[in-house]
Design an enzyme around this catalytic site. Structure first.
Site, PDB file in Angstrom:
ATOM      1  N   CYS A  99      -2.335  -2.000  10.007  1.00  0.00           N
ATOM      2  CA  CYS A  99      -1.507  -1.414   8.949  1.00  0.00           C
ATOM      3  C   CYS A  99      -1.436   0.082   9.210  1.00  0.00           C
ATOM      4  O   CYS A  99      -2.459   0.775   9.157  1.00  0.00           O
ATOM      5  CB  CYS A  99      -2.165  -1.698   7.607  1.00  0.00           C
ATOM      6  N   ASN A 100      -0.254   0.577   9.513  1.00  0.00           N
ATOM      7  CA  ASN A 100      -0.089   2.012   9.802  1.00  0.00           C
ATOM      8  C   ASN A 100      -0.491   2.860   8.597  1.00  0.00           C
ATOM      9  O   ASN A 100      -1.051   3.945   8.742  1.00  0.00           O
ATOM     10  CB  ASN A 100       1.368   2.312  10.150  1.00  0.00           C
ATOM     11  N   THR A 101      -0.194   2.353   7.404  1.00  0.00           N
ATOM     12  CA  THR A 101      -0.499   3.100   6.180  1.00  0.00           C
ATOM     13  C   THR A 101      -2.008   3.244   6.001  1.00  0.00           C
ATOM     14  O   THR A 101      -2.509   4.321   5.667  1.00  0.00           O
ATOM     15  CB  THR A 101       0.116   2.353   4.970  1.00  0.00           C
TER      16      THR A 101
ATOM     17  N   TYR B 232       0.833  -1.206   0.000  1.00  0.00           N
ATOM     18  CA  TYR B 232       0.000   0.000   0.000  1.00  0.00           C
ATOM     19  C   TYR B 232       0.874   1.264   0.000  1.00  0.00           C
ATOM     20  O   TYR B 232       0.458   2.317  -0.449  1.00  0.00           O
ATOM     21  CB  TYR B 232      -0.869   0.053   1.267  1.00  0.00           C
ATOM     22  N   GLY B 233       2.056   1.113   0.584  1.00  0.00           N
ATOM     23  CA  GLY B 233       2.861   2.283   0.967  1.00  0.00           C
ATOM     24  C   GLY B 233       3.325   3.198  -0.139  1.00  0.00           C
ATOM     25  O   GLY B 233       3.739   4.321   0.120  1.00  0.00           O
TER      26      GLY B 233
ATOM     27  N   CYS C 231       5.721   0.542  10.647  1.00  0.00           N
ATOM     28  CA  CYS C 231       5.042  -0.298   9.648  1.00  0.00           C
ATOM     29  C   CYS C 231       5.053  -1.698  10.239  1.00  0.00           C
ATOM     30  O   CYS C 231       6.112  -2.171  10.692  1.00  0.00           O
ATOM     31  CB  CYS C 231       5.814  -0.262   8.325  1.00  0.00           C
ATOM     32  N   THR C 232       3.908  -2.369  10.227  1.00  0.00           N
ATOM     33  CA  THR C 232       3.832  -3.669  10.912  1.00  0.00           C
ATOM     34  C   THR C 232       4.749  -4.719  10.267  1.00  0.00           C
ATOM     35  O   THR C 232       5.170  -5.668  10.923  1.00  0.00           O
ATOM     36  CB  THR C 232       2.376  -4.170  10.974  1.00  0.00           C
ATOM     37  N   HIS C 233       5.058  -4.541   8.985  1.00  0.00           N
ATOM     38  CA  HIS C 233       5.989  -5.477   8.349  1.00  0.00           C
ATOM     39  C   HIS C 233       7.401  -5.384   8.962  1.00  0.00           C
ATOM     40  O   HIS C 233       8.121  -6.374   9.000  1.00  0.00           O
ATOM     41  CB  HIS C 233       6.130  -5.155   6.855  1.00  0.00           C
TER      42      HIS C 233
HETATM   43  N1  DGL Z   1       2.077  -3.179   7.146  1.00  0.00           N
HETATM   44  C1  DGL Z   1       1.787  -1.942   6.453  1.00  0.00           C
HETATM   45  C2  DGL Z   1       2.004  -0.761   7.422  1.00  0.00           C
HETATM   46  O1  DGL Z   1       1.974  -0.955   8.628  1.00  0.00           O
HETATM   47  C3  DGL Z   1       2.545  -1.968   5.181  1.00  0.00           C
HETATM   48  C4  DGL Z   1       2.144  -1.004   4.160  1.00  0.00           C
HETATM   49  C5  DGL Z   1       2.418  -1.401   2.756  1.00  0.00           C
HETATM   50  O2  DGL Z   1       1.747  -2.295   2.249  1.00  0.00           O
HETATM   51  O3  DGL Z   1       3.268  -0.747   2.143  1.00  0.00           O
HETATM   52  O4  DGL Z   1       2.168   0.375   7.027  1.00  0.00           O
END
Ligand code: DGL
Length: 257
Positions: free
Chosen positions: A71-73, A40-41, A181-183
């Site tokens: 997801c923070n985004t 998403y980012g 970011c959770t990743h």
């Molecule tokens: N895990 C998402 C976050 O916390 C990742 C966003 C992405 O898909 O770029 O922002």
């Protein structure tokens, strides 16, 4: 009682799921990874907003009693529209800059996140409320989520990306690193190793997962939705490849990281 729904653009939110399961092992969970559309980012905000809303609706259709935006985004772009369009409680992760700012020292705080998150009004407003906003340096780390989504987690597989995004801060005193970011929680080891070799001081790490799990517990309890006698089932749904989700969750639970 029915399940708690959790979503992210992909695997990242499993780092939140792990915290929720540790705190509330009796609850049932449905996790949705929108990996057909990850990351998403790097997408325009309007697109992330529409995708996140769609994830929340899918979970509602599955009958969940509450939703966690892991997801923070998606929190930055869509939390308002998700809350406005659903009747069930919605909880969301956010970059954990508050605990990072509470760490005393004269060094900087590096906030690592996607570029959508670092540019969001919501995040910038949160930062402005911190005691010393100038202490926080936002670092948009493009490419990291893509690599994790492709199934790479080994600590030494991220050196090039970390050098690209953090190299310019070599020699700086860093008191804390926020995993916004959770990743990024999955590659904490790689970031820690990079920080130890390139920054001054020993950086503490913060992320929003534990705080959000505690918030979820509070919200469920207050709304009379807390299930303390359930089976603790975890179900995964995805918009793309399904194969990595359960193994990733099992690995995290076994690792106790
Ligand atoms: N895990 C998402 C976050 O916390 C990742 C966003 C992405 O898909 O770029 O922002």
């Amino acid at each position: 009682m029915n399940a708690v729904g959790i979503f992210d653009s992909g695997l990242g939110g499993i780092s939140f799921l792990k915290e929720a399961v540790r705190l509330m092992p009796e609850e049932n969970y449905i996790y949705f990874g929108d990996n057909a559309h990850a990351p998403y980012g790097d997408k325009p905000e309007a697109e992330v907003n529409a995708l996140a809303l769609d994830c929340a609706r899918k979970l509602c259709d599955a009958g969940v009693k509450a939703i966690v935006v892991a997801c923070n985004t998606a929190t930055g772009t869509a939390i308002r529209s998700i809350r406005d369009s659903l009747l069930i409680p919605v909880v969301s992760v956010e970059p954990a800059i508050k605990p990072a700012c509470a760490i005393e020292g004269d060094g900087k705080i590096l906030m690592l996140a996607t570029s959508v998150t670092t540019n969001m009004m919501r995040y910038q407003a949160l930062k402005a409320r911190m005691p010393e906003p100038a202490r926080i340096i936002d670092v948009a780390c493009s490419g990291v989520v893509d690599r994790i989504e492709s199934g790479v987690f080994e600590d030494d597989a991220f050196d090039d990306l970390l050098e690209r995004h953090l190299g310019r801060y070599a020699g700086m005193k860093v008191d804390a690193i926020v995993l916004g970011c959770t990743h990024y929680v999955f590659i904490k080891g790689a970031i820690r190793r990079y920080a130890a070799a390139h920054f001054e001081g020993e950086a503490a790490f913060t992320d929003g997962n534990r705080g959000t799990a505690l918030q979820l517990e509070r919200v469920l309890r207050e709304r009379g939705l807390r299930d303390t006698s359930g089976k603790g089932a975890v179900e995964f749904m995805t918009s793309g490849d399904y194969s990595r989700y359960k193994p990733m969750f099992d690995m995290l639970m076994a690792r106790r990281m």
